[in-house]
Design a protein around this motif. Structure first.
Motif, PDB file in Angstrom:
ATOM      1  N   LEU A 204       0.792  -1.226   0.000  1.00  0.00           N
ATOM      2  CA  LEU A 204       0.000   0.000   0.000  1.00  0.00           C
ATOM      3  C   LEU A 204       0.823   1.275   0.000  1.00  0.00           C
ATOM      4  O   LEU A 204       0.418   2.284  -0.550  1.00  0.00           O
ATOM      5  CB  LEU A 204      -0.926   0.015   1.214  1.00  0.00           C
TER       6      LEU A 204
ATOM      7  N   VAL B 123      -8.360   6.523  -0.086  1.00  0.00           N
ATOM      8  CA  VAL B 123      -8.827   6.797   1.263  1.00  0.00           C
ATOM      9  C   VAL B 123      -8.044   8.001   1.777  1.00  0.00           C
ATOM     10  O   VAL B 123      -6.821   8.041   1.654  1.00  0.00           O
ATOM     11  CB  VAL B 123      -8.589   5.589   2.204  1.00  0.00           C
TER      12      VAL B 123
ATOM     13  N   ASN C 119      -7.168  10.962   4.867  1.00  0.00           N
ATOM     14  CA  ASN C 119      -7.156  11.013   6.332  1.00  0.00           C
ATOM     15  C   ASN C 119      -7.587  12.369   6.887  1.00  0.00           C
ATOM     16  O   ASN C 119      -7.467  12.623   8.060  1.00  0.00           O
ATOM     17  CB  ASN C 119      -5.777  10.634   6.873  1.00  0.00           C
TER      18      ASN C 119
ATOM     19  N   ALA D 274      -6.198  15.047   6.726  1.00  0.00           N
ATOM     20  CA  ALA D 274      -5.077  15.928   7.020  1.00  0.00           C
ATOM     21  C   ALA D 274      -4.245  16.115   5.761  1.00  0.00           C
ATOM     22  O   ALA D 274      -3.049  16.351   5.816  1.00  0.00           O
ATOM     23  CB  ALA D 274      -4.228  15.346   8.144  1.00  0.00           C
TER      24      ALA D 274
ATOM     25  N   GLY E 131      -3.467  13.880   3.574  1.00  0.00           N
ATOM     26  CA  GLY E 131      -2.820  12.666   3.092  1.00  0.00           C
ATOM     27  C   GLY E 131      -3.827  11.680   2.523  1.00  0.00           C
ATOM     28  O   GLY E 131      -4.997  11.698   2.883  1.00  0.00           O
TER      29      GLY E 131
ATOM     30  N   VAL F  93      -4.203   7.590   0.331  1.00  0.00           N
ATOM     31  CA  VAL F  93      -3.557   6.385  -0.192  1.00  0.00           C
ATOM     32  C   VAL F  93      -4.564   5.659  -1.076  1.00  0.00           C
ATOM     33  O   VAL F  93      -5.760   5.665  -0.795  1.00  0.00           O
ATOM     34  CB  VAL F  93      -3.041   5.491   0.957  1.00  0.00           C
TER      35      VAL F  93
ATOM     36  N   VAL G  76      -6.187   2.313  -2.436  1.00  0.00           N
ATOM     37  CA  VAL G  76      -6.293   0.925  -1.982  1.00  0.00           C
ATOM     38  C   VAL G  76      -7.047   0.089  -3.022  1.00  0.00           C
ATOM     39  O   VAL G  76      -8.240   0.235  -3.187  1.00  0.00           O
ATOM     40  CB  VAL G  76      -7.023   0.811  -0.621  1.00  0.00           C
TER      41      VAL G  76
ATOM     42  N   VAL H 162      -8.812  -3.230  -4.255  1.00  0.00           N
ATOM     43  CA  VAL H 162      -9.445  -4.392  -3.633  1.00  0.00           C
ATOM     44  C   VAL H 162      -9.788  -5.405  -4.713  1.00  0.00           C
ATOM     45  O   VAL H 162     -10.442  -5.080  -5.697  1.00  0.00           O
ATOM     46  CB  VAL H 162     -10.737  -3.995  -2.880  1.00  0.00           C
TER      47      VAL H 162
ATOM     48  N   LEU I  61     -14.184  -8.555  10.325  1.00  0.00           N
ATOM     49  CA  LEU I  61     -13.761  -7.154  10.339  1.00  0.00           C
ATOM     50  C   LEU I  61     -14.303  -6.456  11.566  1.00  0.00           C
ATOM     51  O   LEU I  61     -15.412  -6.725  11.965  1.00  0.00           O
ATOM     52  CB  LEU I  61     -14.283  -6.453   9.096  1.00  0.00           C
TER      53      LEU I  61
ATOM     54  N   LEU J  83     -13.053  -2.281   4.072  1.00  0.00           N
ATOM     55  CA  LEU J  83     -11.751  -2.938   4.000  1.00  0.00           C
ATOM     56  C   LEU J  83     -10.660  -1.913   3.726  1.00  0.00           C
ATOM     57  O   LEU J  83      -9.608  -1.904   4.361  1.00  0.00           O
ATOM     58  CB  LEU J  83     -11.771  -4.002   2.894  1.00  0.00           C
ATOM     59  N   ARG J  84     -10.950  -1.035   2.756  1.00  0.00           N
ATOM     60  CA  ARG J  84      -9.953  -0.024   2.405  1.00  0.00           C
ATOM     61  C   ARG J  84      -9.573   0.817   3.610  1.00  0.00           C
ATOM     62  O   ARG J  84      -8.395   1.060   3.867  1.00  0.00           O
ATOM     63  CB  ARG J  84     -10.504   0.900   1.314  1.00  0.00           C
ATOM     64  N   GLU J  85     -10.600   1.262   4.336  1.00  0.00           N
ATOM     65  CA  GLU J  85     -10.307   2.116   5.477  1.00  0.00           C
ATOM     66  C   GLU J  85      -9.423   1.401   6.486  1.00  0.00           C
ATOM     67  O   GLU J  85      -8.495   1.968   7.026  1.00  0.00           O
ATOM     68  CB  GLU J  85     -11.610   2.575   6.141  1.00  0.00           C
ATOM     69  N   ARG J  86      -9.724   0.114   6.695  1.00  0.00           N
ATOM     70  CA  ARG J  86      -8.947  -0.629   7.667  1.00  0.00           C
ATOM     71  C   ARG J  86      -7.499  -0.795   7.199  1.00  0.00           C
ATOM     72  O   ARG J  86      -6.559  -0.595   7.947  1.00  0.00           O
ATOM     73  CB  ARG J  86      -9.589  -2.003   7.879  1.00  0.00           C
ATOM     74  N   GLU J  87      -7.353  -1.135   5.936  1.00  0.00           N
ATOM     75  CA  GLU J  87      -6.007  -1.377   5.415  1.00  0.00           C
ATOM     76  C   GLU J  87      -5.190  -0.093   5.350  1.00  0.00           C
ATOM     77  O   GLU J  87      -3.976  -0.116   5.489  1.00  0.00           O
ATOM     78  CB  GLU J  87      -6.087  -1.947   4.000  1.00  0.00           C
ATOM     79  N   ALA J  88      -5.887   1.017   5.079  1.00  0.00           N
ATOM     80  CA  ALA J  88      -5.171   2.270   4.845  1.00  0.00           C
ATOM     81  C   ALA J  88      -4.637   2.885   6.127  1.00  0.00           C
ATOM     82  O   ALA J  88      -3.734   3.711   6.096  1.00  0.00           O
ATOM     83  CB  ALA J  88      -6.091   3.268   4.142  1.00  0.00           C
TER      84      ALA J  88
ATOM     85  N   VAL K 281      -0.823   3.246   6.764  1.00  0.00           N
ATOM     86  CA  VAL K 281      -0.125   4.135   5.841  1.00  0.00           C
ATOM     87  C   VAL K 281      -0.525   5.585   6.095  1.00  0.00           C
ATOM     88  O   VAL K 281       0.295   6.498   6.043  1.00  0.00           O
ATOM     89  CB  VAL K 281      -0.439   3.748   4.376  1.00  0.00           C
ATOM     90  N   LEU K 282      -1.811   5.783   6.379  1.00  0.00           N
ATOM     91  CA  LEU K 282      -2.288   7.160   6.532  1.00  0.00           C
ATOM     92  C   LEU K 282      -1.767   7.832   7.792  1.00  0.00           C
ATOM     93  O   LEU K 282      -1.668   9.054   7.852  1.00  0.00           O
ATOM     94  CB  LEU K 282      -3.815   7.181   6.528  1.00  0.00           C
TER      95      LEU K 282
ATOM     96  N   ARG L 134       1.065   9.863   6.845  1.00  0.00           N
ATOM     97  CA  ARG L 134       0.892  10.855   5.780  1.00  0.00           C
ATOM     98  C   ARG L 134       0.054  12.023   6.250  1.00  0.00           C
ATOM     99  O   ARG L 134      -1.086  12.194   5.861  1.00  0.00           O
ATOM    100  CB  ARG L 134       0.237  10.201   4.563  1.00  0.00           C
ATOM    101  N   LYS L 135       0.632  12.805   7.112  1.00  0.00           N
ATOM    102  CA  LYS L 135      -0.088  13.992   7.602  1.00  0.00           C
ATOM    103  C   LYS L 135       0.717  15.218   7.215  1.00  0.00           C
ATOM    104  O   LYS L 135       1.927  15.236   7.334  1.00  0.00           O
ATOM    105  CB  LYS L 135      -0.254  13.902   9.107  1.00  0.00           C
ATOM    106  N   PHE L 136       0.024  16.199   6.747  1.00  0.00           N
ATOM    107  CA  PHE L 136       0.767  17.382   6.286  1.00  0.00           C
ATOM    108  C   PHE L 136       0.379  18.624   7.065  1.00  0.00           C
ATOM    109  O   PHE L 136      -0.735  18.748   7.493  1.00  0.00           O
ATOM    110  CB  PHE L 136       0.503  17.598   4.794  1.00  0.00           C
TER     111      PHE L 136
ATOM    112  N   LEU M   8      -1.415  19.062  -2.310  1.00  0.00           N
ATOM    113  CA  LEU M   8      -0.978  17.792  -1.739  1.00  0.00           C
ATOM    114  C   LEU M   8      -1.400  16.684  -2.693  1.00  0.00           C
ATOM    115  O   LEU M   8      -2.440  16.063  -2.543  1.00  0.00           O
ATOM    116  CB  LEU M   8      -1.580  17.611  -0.354  1.00  0.00           C
TER     117      LEU M   8
END
Ligand code: SF4
Ligand code: SF4
Ligand code: SF4
Ligand code: SF4
Ligand code: SF4
Lengths: 167, 158, 679
Positions: free
Chosen positions: A9, A36, A38, A40, A42, A44, A46, A48, A167, B144-149, B152-153, B156-158, C201
């Motif tokens: 990832l 996804v 965050n 802030a 950032g 990523v 993903v 699936v 989950l 799933l994506r939220e959990r996996e991310a 990494v996230l 990644r804070k700016f 960003l």
């Protein structure tokens, strides 16, 4: 060890090349990428796709035994499938769907699997097309164990267990 | 003389509304429609083709082909369900209310389908609570994506 | 499977130059196979590459020459079309002189086609030739030209994997040049640090170890700030500076005032981050500077590029593996179109047109008595020349200026005011709609020729399939036109033109069709038939007359169009991963369009709240030049006061500013003051 497509990832740039490549080959994409965030700044990407579960819920739900776990992976027999769609409701990851009438777009010419749409790891191809096309090198076609090892060497990202843990 | 089974008998209590029969019928005699939160499957009274594709497709064995001489019996059973017979026609319909996705609020499955699926899983794995249960496939992917991310996230804070 | 055959090809979209195989069945393209052996992309393709075939079989492809008449478009035969065109050129030239003609080359066409186009123009007596590099990297040619002596990428992309530090400024490589991300990530896997300077960003910034989120248009201040820290802390490479450069004193003097504190105030980047970035960059054994249109498309474009060059020179990060300056260019052959002299101020091989004595060599090569000496009109000046009445005829080959030029409404008027406009393209683009004559061209895989990628790699593309209808390779069209104009073009095929290029342009001297077809191309300079090509430039000396690079100090100036009370927002433009430039190709690709269907504008949620706008609202964006509507996307990607719009959809360039950089004449696309409201 069964092989599957794993994603590193921290490398995915959310370009969706994998999605387009799969769609071009099979008429509809079996891997879906979304970003996804965050909150802030950032983000990523993903991707699936089917995780080739060791205990596949989709197969547990299948009334026709069209889906089943074999030594070298999860197999689908389109001859047995009745399109009931119960597997779709059983997969915790939304990784299996019924094909919509009319199909997708792209220069499709192969249809390997009845009407159930699920990543079958590009049978007959040495490297799955999503892996081959990924510009960032984020997708790896390997078994869980060596993926874990490789990633750990490259700064300890965890291996995504190919089992639908609750989950 | 005519021994061909021609009358469709549907066990309304067994049917979970999964649509296998509609997609299996090579002639498109069993029709499916979805509007809003309702899924409707319309069955013909009889079928002369005798391929019985729907019968073998149905995961619940809810479809039976009755012989001509059993017509009376079928008709009587149907009368008990008179509200399902489409007036002015010999067709009858089954309506299912669809469950909406907890997150996106889009209808995605019948109550009975979900029940059946979870039973099948529970029989094998003794864990009953799943966060993805009330979600449609697309929202399950997001979950799933939220959990996996997450991992990494975090960096990644700016 | 038997009837399927594989044909190597090069992606027609961007300048990375990725290789893949086209899979044919009965002459129809049916699939793509990857090419892991290709040195640039290692088989990988971005979404556009994956969708490339959709263009070939698109139903809207042009199939016949078309003439505009009262009744609409009228089909013509090639003979009629080319006769009309030649007649028109002769007429305009006879009446108004050669300066009334303009020829716009295509960064999507091959080197051979571009070479021939500019040769026709110059044989007719005008230097009014230009290509779209004017809109994307003209400032690279001027900026790197005056510092390093060559306006091109110094190292191949694969070299990035060997950098210890990669400083990216004004480039969203992850979306726009995805295979670059592959190399950057390979470097990161080896422990390299990535510094990304960008007002947005972007997904590129997501990958970075340090993000410098600067205020749009303050790049020079930031880079000067980095250099100031490097000098103040004694981190510069003294040996390199002494042996290989001139002009350090001037730079030192100019940089004094760019202290971290001052720079932080100008750019909005914390002083600590500036210092950290400077140290990381300077201390790395090998470091690369990667930039793109976030640097070039400014009224200070040349200065921005110059600052990047100064930074690399200061630390000696040039001329070796893993250290260099990498301007990521746009179109698949923009480098080649420039090399071929499709530029108003340069003959082939960057020979200045207006320097005395420079014409002699070319006169000899072309067997001519006379060549135009005066620098021609650049694309961005042509519009005013039309209104001034001096420009009457334009030939546009494979380009869609209506959607790619700033202040597009003015440009449309100019196109309509021409006496005659001919557009040669694969689709009836928005620009072609303004033409008097439209010529149907072959798409990339339907013709052969060489293309030069951003890393100076010249690759041969083979003719794999036939064009729809009467569409013809651009080269054939040009040859037939040249012969009708009495210019005696005796070339039989693209290989013959390449042979002439090899005789004319020294850097291409060792090229031939046969050599290019052998492997995955050659990297120029490749001066003779045995030369293996030169992946890394400036290893021993720079391409300047004395072999030394020059430091050229540049000063930060406030952006040309700062936001004010009337136009409180600053609009920046750029690309998304799923579309390409003017969109004439990518918007016709279903797979790409369904994933990114419409124009949008990115807006900070706080700004949206203040204006009571929600995600998905259609908002009107207005600048001093025009107005457009777009769907709002609320995102932290842009800072407060900043808006971002992709330029792939008609509309964006109605807004952008057409003020020009004084040296390179590139327009300052990035940074237009604007205001917004709910529709
Ligand atoms: S991911 Fe879903 S579809 Fe794939 S094996 Fe697991 S349960 Fe089945
Ligand atoms: S749709 Fe096919 S594979 Fe899926 S559960 Fe039903 S029968 Fe099994
Ligand atoms: S492995 Fe093949 S089928 Fe599976 S997602 Fe990738 S491309 Fe699609
Ligand atoms: S191709 Fe690779 S980088 Fe692009 S979205 Fe897919 S996994 Fe991510
Ligand atoms: S990166 Fe550029 S050359 Fe490579 S596939 Fe994408 S658009 Fe084509």
């Amino acid at each position: 060890m069964t092989k599957a497509v794993y994603v590193n990832l921290s490398h995915c740039i959310a370009c969706k090349a994998c999605e387009l490549a799969c769609e071009r080959e099979y008429g509809e994409a079996r891997v879906r990428v979304e970003v996804v965030l965050n909150g802030a700044g950032g983000g990523v990407g993903v991707p699936v796709s089917c995780r080739q579960c060791e205990t596949p819920f989709c197969a547990l739900a299948c009334p026709e035994n069209a889906l089943g776990r074999e030594v070298d992976g999860l197999k689908f027999d389109s001859g047995l499938c009745s399109d009931c769609g119960l597997c779709v409701l059983a997969c915790p990851f939304g990784a299996i769907e019924l094909k919509k009438a009319g199909g997708g777009s792209g220069t499709s010419f192969l249809n390997l699997s009845g009407t159930v749409v699920r990543c079958e790891l590009c049978p007959g191809k040495e490297t799955p097309v999503c892996v081959a096309t990924c510009p960032a090198g984020a997708l790896v076609y390997t078994d869980c164990e060596s993926f874990g090892k490789n990633i750990r060497r490259g700064k300890g990202k965890k291996c995504l267990k190919p089992s639908p843990a609750p989950l | 003389m005519n021994k061909k089974p021609v009358y469709l008998e549907i066990d309304f209590d067994k049917c979970i509304g999964c649509r296998a029969c509609t997609s299996s019928c090579p002639n498109g005699f069993i029709r499916l429609s979805e509007t809003g939160r309702q899924r409707t499957i319309v069955f013909p009274e009889s079928c002369g083709m005798d391929c019985q594709a729907c019968v073998s497709a149905c995961p619940e064995d809810a479809i039976r082909f009755a012989r001509a001489q059993e017509y009376e019996e079928v008709r009587k059973n149907k009368e008990k369900q008179a509200e399902r017979v489409i007036s002015g026609s010999s067709e009858f319909e089954l309506c299912f209310e669809l469950v909406v996705c907890r997150k996106c609020k889009r209808p995605f499955a019948t109550e009975k389908e979900l029940k059946r699926v979870l039973e099948a899983i529970d029989a094998e794995i003794s864990s009953s609570e799943y966060a993805w249960k009330g979600l449609c496939p697309s929202c399950r992917r997001d979950l799933l994506r939220e959990r996996e991310a997450r991992a990494v996230l975090r960096v990644r804070k700016f | 499977m038997e009837e399927r055959s594989l044909h190597p090809s090069i992606c027609p979209y961007c300048s990375v130059g990725c290789g893949f195989y086209i899979e044919l069945e009965k002459g129809r393209p049916v699939g793509i196979r990857y090419m892991p052996e290709h040195p640039v992309n290692e088989g990988a393709l971005c979404p556009k590459g994956n969708a490339a075939l959709e263009i070939l079989t698109h139903p809207e492809r042009l199939t016949h020459p078309l003439r505009k008449s009262e009744k609409g478009w009228e089909k013509l035969s090639w003979n009629e079309a080319l006769d009309t065109l030649a007649e028109k050129i002769r007429e305009v030239r006879g009446k108004a002189g050669p300066e009334a003609l303009a020829f716009l080359g295509s960064a999507k066409c091959s080197n051979e086609e571009n070479y021939l186009l500019q040769k026709i123009a110059r044989m007719l007596g005008t230097n009014n030739v230009d290509n779209c590099a004017r809109l994307c990297h003209a400032s690279t040619i001027t900026g790197l030209g005056k510092t390093l002596g060559a306006g091109a990428m110094t190292n191949p992309l694969s070299d990035l994997a060997h950098s210890e530090c990669i400083f990216v400024v004004g480039s969203n490589f992850a979306e726009n040049h995805p295979p670059v991300a592959r190399r950057v990530l390979q470097a990161k896997d080896r422990g390299a640090s990535l510094i990304v300077a960008d007002p947005r960003l972007t997904p590129s910034a997501w990958l970075s170890d340090l993000t410098l989120r600067l205020r749009p248009g303050t790049d020079i201040a930031l880079i000067n700030g980095l250099m100031q820290v490097i000098l103040a802390e004694g981190l510069e490479d003294r040996v390199f500076i002494r042996k290989r450069t001139v002009g350090i004193e001037g730079l030192e003097k100019a940089l004094k005032k760019y202290t971290p504190k001052t720079v932080s105030r100008i750019t909005g980047v914390p002083a600590g981050d500036i210092i950290k970035a400077a140290r990381t960059f300077a201390k790395a054994e090998t470091a690369s500077v990667v930039y793109s249109m976030g640097i070039t498309q400014h009224v200070s474009g040349t200065d921005n590029v110059t600052a990047c060059a100064d930074l690399a020179l200061l630390c000696g990060h040039l001329g070796k593996k893993g250290a260099g300056i990498l301007p990521l260019r746009g179109q698949n052959n923009v480098q080649g179109a420039c090399d071929m002299g499709v530029l108003a101020e340069f003959f082939p091989g960057y020979v200045k047109t207006d320097r005395a004595g420079n014409q002699e060599w070319l006169k000899k090569a072309w067997g001519l008595e006379k060549l135009p000496e005066k620098k021609g009109l650049v694309a961005t000046e042509m519009v005013d020349a039309v209104f001034g009445g001096s420009l009457k005829f334009a030939y546009i080959m494979g380009r869609d200026p209506v959607n790619s030029t700033p202040n597009a409404s003015k440009l449309k008027k100019a196109l309509d005011s021409l006496d005659f406009l001919v557009v040669q393209d694969i689709f009836l683009t928005d620009s072609a709609k303004h033409a008097d004559l439209v010529l149907p061209a072959a798409a990339w895989a339907e013709k052969e020729g060489s293309f030069t990628s951003t890393e100076r790699r010249i690759q041969w593309v083979e003719r794999t399939l036939v064009s729809p209808g009467d569409a013809k390779p651009d080269l054939e069209i040009l040859i037939e036109l040249a012969n009708r104009l009495g210019l005696d073009a005796t070339y039989k095929e693209a290989g013959d033109v390449l042979a002439e290029i090899a005789r004319t342009v020294p850097a291409y001297g060792g090229l031939s069709k046969e050599r290019l077809k052998e492997g995955c191309g050659l990297i120029w300079p490749c001066p003779d038939a045995l030369h293996p090509g030169t992946p890394i430039l400036h290893t021993e000396s720079f391409s300047t007359p004395n072999g030394l690079a020059s430091f050229v100090p540049v000063e930060f100036l406030e952006p040309a169009e700062p936001p004010d009370s009337d136009y409180p927002f600053l609009l920046i433009t750029g690309r998304t991963g799923l579309h390409y430039n003017a969109g004439s190709m990518s918007r016709r690709s279903e797979a790409l369009l369904c994933r990114e269907p419409e124009l949008y504008v990115e807006l900070n949620p706080a700004d949206a709240e203040a204006l009571a706008l929600e995600a998905g609202t259609i908002i009107v964006i207005e600048t001093r030049r025009g107005r457009t509507e777009a769907k709002a996307r609320l995102t932290q990607r842009v800072d407060r006061g900043v808006l971002f719009m992709p330029f792939h959809f008609p509309g964006t360039n109605l807004l952008t500013a057409d003020a020009l950089d004084r040296e390179s004449k590139i327009p300052g696309f990035k940074g237009s003051a604007c205001r917004i409201w709910r529709r």
